[in-house]
Structure formats: structure tokens, C-alpha cells
Design an enzyme around this catalytic site. Structure first.
Site, PDB file in Angstrom:
ATOM      1  N   LYS A  92       4.034   1.932  -2.537  1.00  0.00           N
ATOM      2  CA  LYS A  92       4.411   3.116  -3.314  1.00  0.00           C
ATOM      3  C   LYS A  92       5.898   3.384  -3.032  1.00  0.00           C
ATOM      4  O   LYS A  92       6.680   3.744  -3.904  1.00  0.00           O
ATOM      5  CB  LYS A  92       3.569   4.331  -2.891  1.00  0.00           C
ATOM      6  CG  LYS A  92       2.043   4.135  -2.958  1.00  0.00           C
ATOM      7  CD  LYS A  92       1.301   5.364  -2.455  1.00  0.00           C
ATOM      8  CE  LYS A  92      -0.090   5.114  -1.868  1.00  0.00           C
ATOM      9  NZ  LYS A  92      -1.135   4.577  -2.677  1.00  0.00           N
ATOM     10  N   HIS A 138      -7.653  -5.781   0.492  1.00  0.00           N
ATOM     11  CA  HIS A 138      -6.401  -5.048   0.667  1.00  0.00           C
ATOM     12  C   HIS A 138      -5.568  -5.664   1.795  1.00  0.00           C
ATOM     13  O   HIS A 138      -6.031  -5.738   2.928  1.00  0.00           O
ATOM     14  CB  HIS A 138      -6.821  -3.615   1.037  1.00  0.00           C
ATOM     15  CG  HIS A 138      -5.737  -2.621   1.015  1.00  0.00           C
ATOM     16  ND1 HIS A 138      -5.091  -2.248  -0.137  1.00  0.00           N
ATOM     17  CD2 HIS A 138      -5.184  -1.879   2.017  1.00  0.00           C
ATOM     18  CE1 HIS A 138      -4.191  -1.325   0.150  1.00  0.00           C
ATOM     19  NE2 HIS A 138      -4.222  -1.086   1.455  1.00  0.00           N
ATOM     20  N   TRP A 156     -10.194   0.404  -4.843  1.00  0.00           N
ATOM     21  CA  TRP A 156      -9.598   1.714  -4.527  1.00  0.00           C
ATOM     22  C   TRP A 156      -8.203   1.815  -5.160  1.00  0.00           C
ATOM     23  O   TRP A 156      -7.771   2.870  -5.603  1.00  0.00           O
ATOM     24  CB  TRP A 156      -9.544   1.850  -3.004  1.00  0.00           C
ATOM     25  CG  TRP A 156      -9.014   3.121  -2.403  1.00  0.00           C
ATOM     26  CD1 TRP A 156      -7.935   3.217  -1.563  1.00  0.00           C
ATOM     27  CD2 TRP A 156      -9.547   4.443  -2.522  1.00  0.00           C
ATOM     28  NE1 TRP A 156      -7.757   4.516  -1.169  1.00  0.00           N
ATOM     29  CE2 TRP A 156      -8.737   5.290  -1.741  1.00  0.00           C
ATOM     30  CE3 TRP A 156     -10.621   5.001  -3.226  1.00  0.00           C
ATOM     31  CZ2 TRP A 156      -8.958   6.666  -1.625  1.00  0.00           C
ATOM     32  CZ3 TRP A 156     -10.843   6.371  -3.114  1.00  0.00           C
ATOM     33  CH2 TRP A 156     -10.019   7.190  -2.322  1.00  0.00           C
ATOM     34  N   SER A 179       0.827  -1.200   0.000  1.00  0.00           N
ATOM     35  CA  SER A 179       0.000   0.000   0.000  1.00  0.00           C
ATOM     36  C   SER A 179       0.867   1.257   0.000  1.00  0.00           C
ATOM     37  O   SER A 179       1.695   1.421  -0.892  1.00  0.00           O
ATOM     38  CB  SER A 179      -0.960  -0.064   1.188  1.00  0.00           C
ATOM     39  OG  SER A 179      -2.128   0.635   0.873  1.00  0.00           O
TER      40      SER A 179
END
Ligand code: GCU
Length: 438
Positions: free
Chosen positions: A277, A415, A364, A273
Site C-alpha cells: 500500500k 500471502h 483477503w 502488503s
């Protein structure tokens, strides 16, 4: 009433045993897990239920593939001066550097160089950790600016039974330190150290939010504040928190260079997540990472900014302005004018290993947008003759696509960085590292 309570407690302890929990109820990382529940391999479709659930939460966000506007990506192989790069040398000499600069300027910010005063100290070690299976090292990574010290720690377990130097996975952990417990009293799927050791890998972690830069827009402590106070030219630095976390990952690699147990050709960086990144930005910049594993990282990670599906620039900058360079927020609603898009970031990992991972109900994070970024980026790997260009059709759910140094999977579920994700990241690493001398 009391009888019912006692009964409930008894039932609770039975089910706790059934799910391999200890007497204290804490999770134990299995070294030989059963992944049967991921056996079904089918084409992926966002479920109507997931679309409706997400749409109910944020009405301005699009989750409908039919409503994705058409967009034109900047051409990854076209340098600013025009033309097309057609060779690996051309990529490295004309394109790679300018893309890195653009990502620094517009997205993640400019970070400082490696400090001259960087030093490492083993503050704790245990050659008989994990019942003799591993050696634990806790390393203090320190440097000074104007005589003032800054320190954060690396936790590292190295397998004791190994044929040579160990390959290593470094997790940039944005969650709480309990996820990377060096005592192993608390064990988490998020950093399954016992499983990694059983598979012959060293596993390392930095608690980036707890020790390097707080995950907070108003932070007055942390490494960015430290540089603002003690660096002679603070105006040169525009790094956001993701940039600071990635920077700390490179300092861990500086440490690995001094550790004879670690194979310098087999260092993987992994994050989930916001941590994903970060692992992508770290892997893009620092070529000492042989593999970047980018788990459920979405917007500001591998998901295409120009594709209006799931989180967008406005949403991410509203909630997390501190993650990025100040300029990034100016592109809210104007993603089409961004000088870069995220396929070019993925491409910066070439020709080294890249592993993208998503989850079926994590809309998302726009799984398809992350896949399409990889498809575009695969052009750069083809310049090295390392792989064929990928096609738009996504791999099946729970399947692992490995094409040379590139891999991708979309796991069933939500997630999270689950043990099954780790397994697939490791399967890729196994195939990538098997030809590298130990
Ligand atoms: C939020 C954020 C995402 C991020 C995620 C996480 O959902 O919008 O961009 O990836 O948090 O880090 O868990």
C-alpha cells in the site's frame, strides 16, 4: 529414547542440507534459483477450499464472486469540473493534481514537505561486501525541527560489476530489521539482496516500522509524534503511518540524488502488503520513482474499495486506524460515497512503470479487485500511447503480463513476497529499463 532423538537430529540435518540451508540452519538466498514449481500456467479461480477457509474466519467478509454487488467507479478521466480528459497534457494539468489532493484528504493524509535541514551521512561502508560482489553503504538520513534531530537509516548494496550507474530497488520494509540484515548473516527471501546483485541491480531498504513510524495505533514515538511536538503548524498534517512510511521512501530518493552509483532514471520502489500500500502511495506521489511494485497489497492498496470482496473499509479501520487519514474510517459501509477509488491511485503512477502482484489463495487482498483497478487505470497509460487498454480477463497463474510500463502477475500460493515475485518484478524492470541510458 536417546537413540530416537539422535536419529531425528540426523534426519533433520540431512533435510536441512537438501534445502540449501547452512550449518546454522539459516536460509541462503540462491543467486541462480530454480523456479520449476511455478511452471504451471492456468486460469485463476479462487479454490472452494480457500473460500471456505477464509469465510470461516470472518463471516461478514464476502469471498464469493457471485455475491459481489454492482458498483459504479468514479471516472478516472473526468475532472471535478466535468468533461473528459483526452490527452496526456490534459491529464497532467486538469486531473492528476486534484486526484492527489483527494487521496491526501480522504485516504492517506497530508504529509510535510521535504525538510530544509535534510542531510545524509555514510555511517558504514564496505566496498568488498558479499565476497566482493557488492558495495555496502549504510546511510543515516537526518533532519532537525526546532533544533531537535530525527534520524533513520537506508541500507544499500550496489553491484560492483556493472556497466554504468546501477538501477535500484528500494524496499519499504514494514517487517523486522532482520529481513534487511546489512551483515548478511541472516538472509531472507523478503529482501533477496544476493539475487538482486547477481542480476545487476542495487538493492536498498528502509525499516519503516522499526525506524520511521511504529506500526501501532497508540504510538507515542516515531516521526508523526516528532512532527506533532516540533513542527510549528502540526494541524496541517493528517498523515497516517502509510503516509509517513511513503514519505521516508522519498527521502531515500533525495539521498540517491547525491549518490553517483545510482541511476536516477531507474529507481523502483517495492513493498508487500501494508508495505505494498505504501509503495503504491509513494509511487503515485513521487515521480522520481520509475517503477512501483505493489505486492499483495489489497484494501487500501490497489484493490477497489467499492468491490465487496475480501477486506473492506470497516475491517481495515477497525484493526489499523493509524494507517490512514482520520477521514477514511467514515466510509465504512459507505464505500460508494468515497470521492475516489483505488484505480485512480494506480493511474497516478502513469506513465511510469507499475507492477501489481497477487497470490492465488490471498483472497483477503482481493486479487481480482486489484487487477480490475489496473484495467481501469490503463486508460491513463493509453493517453501517453504507452499501452493498449487492458481487458477484464486476468492473466494466467504464474504468468507475467507485461504491456509496456504496466505489468501484473498472480503467483500460485499464499500471502508473501517470495523470490519468484522478485524475479517477475525484476523481469519487468529489465524490459522497462533496457532503453534507458545508464
Ligand atoms: C492485515 C491487513 C491487510 C494487510 C496485511 C499485511 O491482513 O488486514 O490490509 O495488507 O495485514 O500487511 O500483512
Amino acid at each position: 529414547m536417546r537413540t530416537i532423538m539422535v536419529l531425528l537430529l540426523a534426519v533433520g540435518s540431512v533435510s536441512a542440507r537438501a534445502s540449501s540451508k547452512t550449518a546454522e540452519g539459516s536460509y541462503r538466498v540462491p543467486t541462480n534459483p530454480d523456479f520449476a514449481k511455478y511452471e504451471k500456467k492456468v486460469p485463476w479461480q479462487p479454490s472452494r477450499e480457500a473460500i471456505e477457509k477464509q469465510a470461516a474466519k470472518k463471516s461478514t467478509i464476502n469471498y464469493d464472486e457471485a455475491k459481489v454487488r454492482s458498483y459504479t467507479l468514479p471516472e478516472v478521466l473526468t475532472p471535478a469540473g466535468g468533461g473528459t480528459v483526452t490527452t496526456a497534457t490534459g491529464w497532467e494539468q486538469q486531473r492528476r493534481g486534484e486526484l492527489l489532493d483527494l487521496f491526501r484528504q480522504y485516504v492517506y493524509g497530508v504529509a510535510p514537505a521535504k525538510p530544509d535541514t535534510l542531510s545524509f551521512r555514510i555511517v558504514e561502508s564496505d566496498p568488498r561486501a558479499m565476497a566482493g560482489q557488492a558495495t555496502l553503504k549504510r546511510v543515516a538520513i537526518s533532519f532537525t525541527l526546532q533544533g531537535e534531530p530525527f534520524t533513520f537509516h537506508l541500507t544499500l548494496f550496489v553491484p560492483n560489476q556493472r556497466p554504468g550507474k546501477a538501477p535500484v530497488f528500494l524496499l519499504l520494509n514494514h517487517r523486522g530489521p532482520e529481513n534487511t540484515d546489512p551483515t548478511r548473516k541472516r538472509q531472507m527471501e523478503f529482501w533477496p539482496a544476493e539475487y538482486m546483485i547477481a542480476r545487476g541491480y542495487a538493492i536498498a531498504a528502509i525499516n519503516v516500522a522499526a525506524e520511521v513510524e511504529p506500526d501501532n495505533a497508540k504510538a507515542t514515538t516515531g516521526i508523526r509524534a516528532f512532527y506533532r511536538q516540533h513542527y510549528p503548524r502540526p494541524e496541517e498534517l493528517s498523515w497516517g503511518a502509510l503516509g509517513a512510511w511513503a514519505w521516508s521512501g522519498s527521502r531515500a530518493v533525495d539521498y540517491f540524488e547525491t549518490d553517483p552509483d545510482i541511476n536516477m532514471a531507474q529507481i523502483a520502489v517495492i513493498g508487500h502488503s501494508r508495505g505494498g500500500k505504501t509503495s503504491l502511495w509513494a509511487g503515485a506521489q513521487d515521480t522520481r520513482f520509475a517503477l512501483a511494485c505493489v505486492n499483495d497489497a489489497g484494501e487500501g492498496g490497489p484493490a477497489l474499495s467499492r468491490r465487496n470482496f475480501g477486506e473492506d473499509n470497516a475491517a481495515i479501520n477497525r484493526s489499523f486506524p493509524h494507517w490512514f487519514a482520520p477521514k477514511y474510517a467514515a466510509y465504512a459501509g459507505k464505500e460508494d460515497t468515497l470521492p475516489v477509488d483505488q484505480h485512480e491511485l494506480v493511474a497516478l503512477v502513469a506513465p511510469r512503470g507499475y507492477h501489481g502482484a497477487d497470490a492465488t489463495s490471498d483472497l483477503w487482498a482481493d486479487p481480482r479487485g486489484s487487477w480490475l483497478a489496473l484495467v481501469e487505470a490503463s486508460k491513463v497509460w493509453t493517453l501517453y500511447g504507452k499501452t493498449q487498454r487492458l481487458q477484464d480477463k486476468m492473466p494466467l497463474v504464474n504468468d507475467l503480463l507485461i504491456q509496456g510500463p504496466i505489468a501484473y502477475h498472480i503467483r500460485e500460493g499464499g500471502h508473501g513476497l517470495m523470490l519468484f515475485d522478485w524475479k517477475l518484478h525484476l523481469d519487468h524492470a529489465d524490459s522497462l529499463f533496457k532503453n534507458v541510458a545508464k
